[in-house]
Design a protein around this motif. Sequence first.
Motif, PDB file in Angstrom:
ATOM      1  N   LEU A  88       0.830  -1.208   0.000  1.00  0.00           N
ATOM      2  CA  LEU A  88       0.000   0.000   0.000  1.00  0.00           C
ATOM      3  C   LEU A  88       0.860   1.252   0.000  1.00  0.00           C
ATOM      4  CD1 LEU A  88      -2.568  -0.973   2.787  1.00  0.00           C
ATOM      5  CD2 LEU A  88      -2.887  -1.148   0.319  1.00  0.00           C
ATOM      6  N   LEU A 152      -6.568  -1.625  -4.513  1.00  0.00           N
ATOM      7  CA  LEU A 152      -7.062  -0.472  -3.769  1.00  0.00           C
ATOM      8  C   LEU A 152      -6.715   0.802  -4.524  1.00  0.00           C
ATOM      9  CD1 LEU A 152      -6.761  -2.628  -1.368  1.00  0.00           C
ATOM     10  CD2 LEU A 152      -6.753  -0.608   0.051  1.00  0.00           C
ATOM     11  N   ALA A 157     -11.453  -0.695  -2.092  1.00  0.00           N
ATOM     12  CA  ALA A 157     -10.953  -1.995  -2.547  1.00  0.00           C
ATOM     13  C   ALA A 157     -11.892  -2.547  -3.611  1.00  0.00           C
ATOM     14  CB  ALA A 157     -10.851  -2.965  -1.376  1.00  0.00           C
TER      15      ALA A 157
END
Length: 168
Positions: A88, A152, A157
């Motif tokens: 991420l 994402l 998501a």
Amino acid sequence: RRIVRDADLPLENIRTHARMENGVLTLQPLQFGVADGQLRADVRLDGRNDPMQAEVHASVSAIQLPRLFPTVQAMQKSAGRIDGAIALVSRGNSIAELLGEAGGEIKVYLQSGRISRFLLEAASLNIASAVIAKLFGDEEVQIRCVGVSMALKDGLATMRDFRLATDD
């Protein structure tokens, strides 16, 4: 070594090496036990920019499904080992902003487990079968494997791939 936490959060043995240099905090590695498994992550928070830039690369291994949700009664009949990877990037000056701006991917794999038929039917939104499982008795369904891949973007998501193999 004691972790003060709610009993619903199955964390243990948190370890990390933290380093702050020129406004950049790195936790490398950040490791802890969760639900009888392990999470290992490299975290980088760059406070030199406004908003702060964040990057997380993590892997999870051997997480036990029923221990992940200790207060959900229907999950206590379930079993299986969860492994996966998370990558991420985000920006923001609060947890809410970081989550709302997050982008990257999550991949999770469950191997050889079992789950209640009710949970399986409810998860697939098969309401009629879920009601029948509740009314006439829930049974366990053997799972050969489950694979999930999600992308994402801006904190949302999106399922890229979901694969489920059972004996049914």
